[in-house]
Design a protein around this motif. Structure first.
Motif, PDB file in Angstrom:
ATOM      1  N   PRO A  97       0.902  -1.314   0.038  1.00 54.49           N
ATOM      2  CA  PRO A  97      -0.019  -0.046   0.125  1.00 54.49           C
ATOM      3  C   PRO A  97       0.782   1.186   0.033  1.00 54.49           C
ATOM      4  O   PRO A  97       1.903   1.139   0.670  1.00 54.49           O
ATOM      5  CB  PRO A  97      -0.806  -0.075   1.117  1.00 54.49           C
ATOM      6  N   ALA A  98       0.547   2.173  -0.812  1.00 54.12           N
ATOM      7  CA  ALA A  98       1.177   3.513  -0.957  1.00 54.12           C
ATOM      8  C   ALA A  98       0.163   4.690  -0.995  1.00 54.12           C
ATOM      9  O   ALA A  98      -1.000   4.464  -1.741  1.00 54.12           O
ATOM     10  CB  ALA A  98       2.193   3.577  -1.937  1.00 54.12           C
ATOM     11  N   PRO A  99       0.462   5.724  -0.605  1.00 57.43           N
ATOM     12  CA  PRO A  99      -0.478   7.045  -0.729  1.00 57.43           C
ATOM     13  C   PRO A  99      -0.501   7.550  -2.020  1.00 57.43           C
ATOM     14  O   PRO A  99      -1.524   7.946  -2.597  1.00 57.43           O
ATOM     15  CB  PRO A  99       0.058   8.104   0.317  1.00 57.43           C
ATOM     16  N   LYS A 100       0.578   7.530  -2.906  1.00 53.06           N
ATOM     17  CA  LYS A 100       0.643   7.985  -4.092  1.00 53.06           C
ATOM     18  C   LYS A 100       1.360   7.092  -4.842  1.00 53.06           C
ATOM     19  O   LYS A 100       2.436   6.422  -4.477  1.00 53.06           O
ATOM     20  CB  LYS A 100       1.197   9.432  -4.240  1.00 53.06           C
ATOM     21  N   VAL A 101       0.921   6.697  -6.301  1.00 53.33           N
ATOM     22  CA  VAL A 101       1.480   5.689  -6.955  1.00 53.33           C
ATOM     23  C   VAL A 101       1.818   6.163  -8.361  1.00 53.33           C
ATOM     24  O   VAL A 101       0.871   6.999  -8.960  1.00 53.33           O
ATOM     25  CB  VAL A 101       0.529   4.236  -7.142  1.00 53.33           C
ATOM     26  N   ALA A 102       2.970   6.048  -9.041  1.00 62.82           N
ATOM     27  CA  ALA A 102       3.353   6.150 -10.369  1.00 62.82           C
ATOM     28  C   ALA A 102       3.777   4.752 -11.090  1.00 62.82           C
ATOM     29  O   ALA A 102       4.301   4.094 -10.216  1.00 62.82           O
ATOM     30  CB  ALA A 102       4.391   7.294 -10.404  1.00 62.82           C
ATOM     31  N   VAL A 103       3.311   4.825 -12.348  1.00 70.27           N
ATOM     32  CA  VAL A 103       3.817   3.612 -13.037  1.00 70.27           C
ATOM     33  C   VAL A 103       4.531   4.131 -14.338  1.00 70.27           C
ATOM     34  O   VAL A 103       4.142   4.981 -15.055  1.00 70.27           O
ATOM     35  CB  VAL A 103       2.556   2.769 -13.376  1.00 70.27           C
ATOM     36  N   ILE A 104       5.699   3.293 -14.586  1.00 73.80           N
ATOM     37  CA  ILE A 104       6.347   3.493 -15.862  1.00 73.80           C
ATOM     38  C   ILE A 104       6.599   1.934 -16.348  1.00 73.80           C
ATOM     39  O   ILE A 104       7.167   1.077 -15.916  1.00 73.80           O
ATOM     40  CB  ILE A 104       7.900   3.854 -15.412  1.00 73.80           C
ATOM     41  N   ASP A 105       5.879   1.504 -17.572  1.00 77.46           N
ATOM     42  CA  ASP A 105       5.921   0.236 -17.923  1.00 77.46           C
ATOM     43  C   ASP A 105       5.915   0.322 -19.320  1.00 77.46           C
ATOM     44  O   ASP A 105       5.027   1.032 -20.086  1.00 77.46           O
ATOM     45  CB  ASP A 105       4.705  -0.355 -17.213  1.00 77.46           C
ATOM     46  N   HIS A 106       6.108  -0.979 -20.176  1.00 79.81           N
ATOM     47  CA  HIS A 106       6.069  -0.897 -21.615  1.00 79.81           C
ATOM     48  C   HIS A 106       5.174  -2.085 -21.668  1.00 79.81           C
ATOM     49  O   HIS A 106       5.291  -2.808 -23.034  1.00 79.81           O
ATOM     50  CB  HIS A 106       7.457  -1.238 -22.222  1.00 79.81           C
ATOM     51  N   HIS A 107       4.335  -2.546 -20.917  1.00 80.18           N
ATOM     52  CA  HIS A 107       3.342  -3.696 -21.131  1.00 80.18           C
ATOM     53  C   HIS A 107       1.983  -3.224 -21.488  1.00 80.18           C
ATOM     54  O   HIS A 107       1.712  -1.896 -21.102  1.00 80.18           O
ATOM     55  CB  HIS A 107       3.343  -4.769 -20.128  1.00 80.18           C
ATOM     56  N   GLN A 108       1.000  -3.897 -21.917  1.00 77.74           N
ATOM     57  CA  GLN A 108      -0.147  -3.476 -21.884  1.00 77.74           C
ATOM     58  C   GLN A 108      -0.896  -3.122 -20.669  1.00 77.74           C
ATOM     59  O   GLN A 108      -0.705  -3.625 -19.487  1.00 77.74           O
ATOM     60  CB  GLN A 108      -1.269  -4.675 -22.323  1.00 77.74           C
ATOM     61  N   PHE A 109      -1.889  -1.760 -20.791  1.00 76.45           N
ATOM     62  CA  PHE A 109      -2.446  -1.252 -19.696  1.00 76.45           C
ATOM     63  C   PHE A 109      -3.295  -2.489 -18.940  1.00 76.45           C
ATOM     64  O   PHE A 109      -4.044  -3.048 -19.582  1.00 76.45           O
ATOM     65  CB  PHE A 109      -3.107  -0.179 -19.884  1.00 76.45           C
ATOM     66  N   CYS A 110      -2.915  -2.553 -17.566  1.00 78.85           N
ATOM     67  CA  CYS A 110      -3.846  -3.713 -16.809  1.00 78.85           C
ATOM     68  C   CYS A 110      -5.084  -3.167 -16.476  1.00 78.85           C
ATOM     69  O   CYS A 110      -5.976  -3.924 -15.899  1.00 78.85           O
ATOM     70  CB  CYS A 110      -2.808  -4.305 -15.708  1.00 78.85           C
ATOM     71  N   GLY A 111      -5.517  -2.003 -16.598  1.00 79.92           N
ATOM     72  CA  GLY A 111      -6.699  -1.477 -16.180  1.00 79.92           C
ATOM     73  C   GLY A 111      -6.837  -0.704 -14.737  1.00 79.92           C
ATOM     74  O   GLY A 111      -8.182  -0.300 -14.595  1.00 79.92           O
ATOM     75  N   ILE A 112      -5.867  -0.632 -14.052  1.00 75.57           N
ATOM     76  CA  ILE A 112      -5.979   0.068 -12.859  1.00 75.57           C
ATOM     77  C   ILE A 112      -5.297   1.417 -12.916  1.00 75.57           C
ATOM     78  O   ILE A 112      -4.056   1.614 -13.291  1.00 75.57           O
ATOM     79  CB  ILE A 112      -5.181  -0.566 -11.831  1.00 75.57           C
ATOM     80  N   ASP A 113      -5.924   2.311 -12.602  1.00 79.76           N
ATOM     81  CA  ASP A 113      -5.542   3.637 -12.653  1.00 79.76           C
ATOM     82  C   ASP A 113      -4.784   4.106 -11.743  1.00 79.76           C
ATOM     83  O   ASP A 113      -5.034   3.643 -10.315  1.00 79.76           O
ATOM     84  CB  ASP A 113      -6.647   4.782 -12.738  1.00 79.76           C
ATOM     85  N   VAL A 114      -3.712   4.939 -11.749  1.00 75.07           N
ATOM     86  CA  VAL A 114      -2.698   5.595 -10.302  1.00 75.07           C
ATOM     87  C   VAL A 114      -2.682   6.785 -10.731  1.00 75.07           C
ATOM     88  O   VAL A 114      -3.387   7.746 -11.608  1.00 75.07           O
ATOM     89  CB  VAL A 114      -1.459   4.643 -10.527  1.00 75.07           C
ATOM     90  N   ASP A 115      -1.984   7.550  -9.923  1.00 78.07           N
ATOM     91  CA  ASP A 115      -1.707   8.988  -9.838  1.00 78.07           C
ATOM     92  C   ASP A 115      -1.042   9.601 -11.099  1.00 78.07           C
ATOM     93  O   ASP A 115      -1.311  10.600 -11.620  1.00 78.07           O
ATOM     94  CB  ASP A 115      -1.215   9.502  -8.602  1.00 78.07           C
ATOM     95  N   TYR A 116      -0.210   8.854 -11.250  1.00 77.66           N
ATOM     96  CA  TYR A 116       0.933   9.237 -12.464  1.00 77.66           C
ATOM     97  C   TYR A 116       1.298   7.946 -13.146  1.00 77.66           C
ATOM     98  O   TYR A 116       1.500   6.765 -12.689  1.00 77.66           O
ATOM     99  CB  TYR A 116       2.121   9.855 -11.916  1.00 77.66           C
ATOM    100  N   SER A 117       1.301   7.962 -14.586  1.00 72.67           N
ATOM    101  CA  SER A 117       1.662   7.034 -15.298  1.00 72.67           C
ATOM    102  C   SER A 117       2.361   7.319 -16.646  1.00 72.67           C
ATOM    103  O   SER A 117       2.095   8.308 -17.271  1.00 72.67           O
ATOM    104  CB  SER A 117       0.428   6.161 -15.721  1.00 72.67           C
ATOM    105  N   TYR A 118       3.257   6.542 -17.145  1.00 77.76           N
ATOM    106  CA  TYR A 118       3.956   6.406 -18.445  1.00 77.76           C
ATOM    107  C   TYR A 118       3.974   5.228 -19.062  1.00 77.76           C
ATOM    108  O   TYR A 118       4.690   4.424 -18.662  1.00 77.76           O
ATOM    109  CB  TYR A 118       5.147   7.184 -18.453  1.00 77.76           C
ATOM    110  N   ILE A 119       2.859   4.728 -19.719  1.00 80.91           N
ATOM    111  CA  ILE A 119       2.721   3.403 -20.196  1.00 80.91           C
ATOM    112  C   ILE A 119       2.672   3.324 -21.750  1.00 80.91           C
ATOM    113  O   ILE A 119       1.711   4.155 -22.422  1.00 80.91           O
ATOM    114  CB  ILE A 119       1.511   2.902 -19.811  1.00 80.91           C
ATOM    115  N   GLN A 120       3.778   2.792 -22.205  1.00 80.86           N
ATOM    116  CA  GLN A 120       3.531   2.614 -23.789  1.00 80.86           C
ATOM    117  C   GLN A 120       4.058   1.293 -24.352  1.00 80.86           C
ATOM    118  O   GLN A 120       5.416   0.848 -24.343  1.00 80.86           O
ATOM    119  CB  GLN A 120       4.779   3.575 -24.343  1.00 80.86           C
TER     120      GLN A 120
END
Length: 499
Positions: A97-120
């Protein structure tokens, strides 16, 4: 998302996926060094069944002094959690668990929204995305040679030693990074363990061969992506094999390694064809890779086994394509309508602005790299979709006038030109001049009803594929000269000749 937006958080934890690979570790390490340089309190962690033991990973961690921690229950607290090469709450990363979450990933979006993301999902590695984030901040990563080498190694491993690169950003990073050659040699010669050698040996004994298609398919136990490439590289050397596919199952889907040794089948196109609507893929004409998402696959093909699916796709692909060679074959124009190009502004780049006589250049586009020997007579036409077609100054003057109106070039990736002799790179968009068709070029249009591969007059070794809905344009003044016009561009660029 910008990295500078995240420096407001003073306590940051960077989490790799469970049982991390070089791409996850390297991308996490680069982020660690960035936030450390901004005086943040940073941790780099991973989880999984066991601690890292694979030789190339332990060597990488020791060589670059990567402060990565094995974390199962001692997560502690943070202001921001960043997951790299994975997505928060996904099945391949332990949940913390974390109060704020960022995602950096090159796989298909898994459907879970977070505070920050860079997915390609169409790039070859997470390292590529981190490198792009650094570039967006105006940071020259080569000023940190350790970080540059780590990112290079991450891409090297995740794209099977660069043989399965299929996005221009991956190529840009590969070409731009100033890496430690000696370090790469040491790491790349430690990629294979004895257990993985056993996996490869077993796969070699269990492949399926289709003599009619000259196709070999082999399912491999879960392993490093490089092992898939090793197996497919070996199989394609068999004298009766023209195409081969090695695949294995991962937690989230199926990883594919594809090889072709015939010019009538591009491995990159085959990867895109197989993964269409259920994943992503691409690479080079002889070597390519892809990924199929489990959820997407099961929704579309239900209980069909992967081996059966691959044979079905290859059979359909091989049977539906007609092969035509411009300059050799002729197409009947009986019953076809005449069209002419609309006077739509397009772009032209004159190579005399960059090169002298007989200079090797590389033009990089979203579709791939084009290498040509250019001189002062060479022109590069840039279509409305960003497509690139080399031509000569003579043909350009015959068919085009310079124009004051700006050409509208839309492309996900800005094409570049590199002088292979000097090493200089130019953004083609900055050098585009506008031109407009004279309206004197007439063609016959033949609708494509199945699938066609055309070897054009300007490139007899690489085909262009047209599918249902596209058109074959046949030049009125030379019926042996024809090419593909995609359906999306047909109405934009052509009109009836007698309108």
């Amino acid at each position: 998302m910008k990295l500078s937006d995240l420096t407001q958080y003073k306590n940051i934890t960077i989490q790799c996926h469970d049982n991390p690979d070089p791409d996850a570790i390297a991308s996490g390490f680069a982020l660690y060094r960035y936030f450390k340089s901004h005086r943040c309190n940073v941790r780099l962690i991973y989880s999984g069944r066991t601690k890292i033991t694979k030789v190339n990973l332990t060597m990488m961690i020791e060589m670059f002094r990567i402060p990565i921690e094995y974390c199962v229950s001692n997560f502690g607290t943070c202001d921001l959690l960043i997951t790299t090469d994975c997505q928060y709450r996904s099945g391949n990363v332990r949940f913390f668990p974390a109060p704020k979450v960022a995602v950096i990933d090159h796989h298909q979006f898994c459907g879970i929204d977070v505070d920050y993301s860079y997915i390609q999902p169409n790039v070859g590695s997470c390292c590529t995305l981190v490198w792009q984030l650094f570039r967006n901040e105006g940071i020259d990563i080569n000023k940190d040679p350790i970080c540059a080498t780590a990112l290079y190694y991450g891409l090297y491993c995740d794209t099977n030693q660069f043989s399965e690169i299929y996005h221009p950003l991956d190529r840009d990073m590969r070409d731009a990074l100033a890496f430690d050659q000696a370090a790469l040699v040491r790491l790349s010669n430690s990629n294979l363990s004895l257990s993985e050698l056993s996996i490869a040996a077993q796969a070699m004994n269990d492949f399926t061969f289709d003599s009619e298609l000259r196709l070999a398919i082999v399912q491999v136990q879960p392993c490093d992506p490089n092992i898939l490439g090793l197996i497919s590289d070996f199989l394609i050397q068999v004298d009766r094999v023209d195409i081969c596919i090695a695949f294995n199952e991962t937690y989230t889907g199926y990883k594919l390694s594809i090889r072709s040794c015939i010019k009538e089948t591009k491995a990159s196109e085959l990867a895109e064809y197989i993964t269409d609507e259920i994943g992503f893929g691409g690479g080079h004409k002889n070597k390519a890779g892809g990924f199929i998402g489990k959820d997407e696959y099961s929704a579309k093909y239900k209980d069909l086994r992967m081996m059966q699916f691959l044979r079905m796709k290859l059979t359909k692909y091989s049977g539906e394509c007609e092969i035509l060679r411009a300059g050799v074959d002729k197409i009947s124009t009986e019953g076809l309508h005449r069209y002419k190009k609309k006077r739509v502004p397009v772009g032209v780049v004159f190579c005399k602005d960059f090169v002298t006589a007989n200079t090797p250049i590389l033009v990089r586009t979203l579709e791939g790299d084009i290498e040509i020997n250019a001189n002062a007579d060479t022109c590069i036409m840039i279509g409305v979709s960003g497509s690139i077609v080399p031509t000569t100054m003579t043909k350009f003057k015959e068919n085009y006038d310079m124009a004051s109106a700006k050409s509208k070039v839309s492309s996900e990736y800005r094409p570049t030109l590199k002088n292979l002799r000097s090493g200089e790179t130019f953004d083609l968009v900055d050098h585009i001049r506008s031109c407009i068709n004279k309206g004197t070029e007439y063609v016959y249009m033949k609708p494509i009803t199945t699938s066609v591969k055309i070897f054009t007059v300007w490139d007899a070794n690489n085909y262009v594929r047209g599918t249902e809905g596209d058109y074959i344009a046949i030049r009125e003044n030379d019926l042996s000269d024809f090419y593909i016009v995609e359906k999306e561009l047909f109405t934009q660029t052509y009109e009836p000749a007698d309108k």
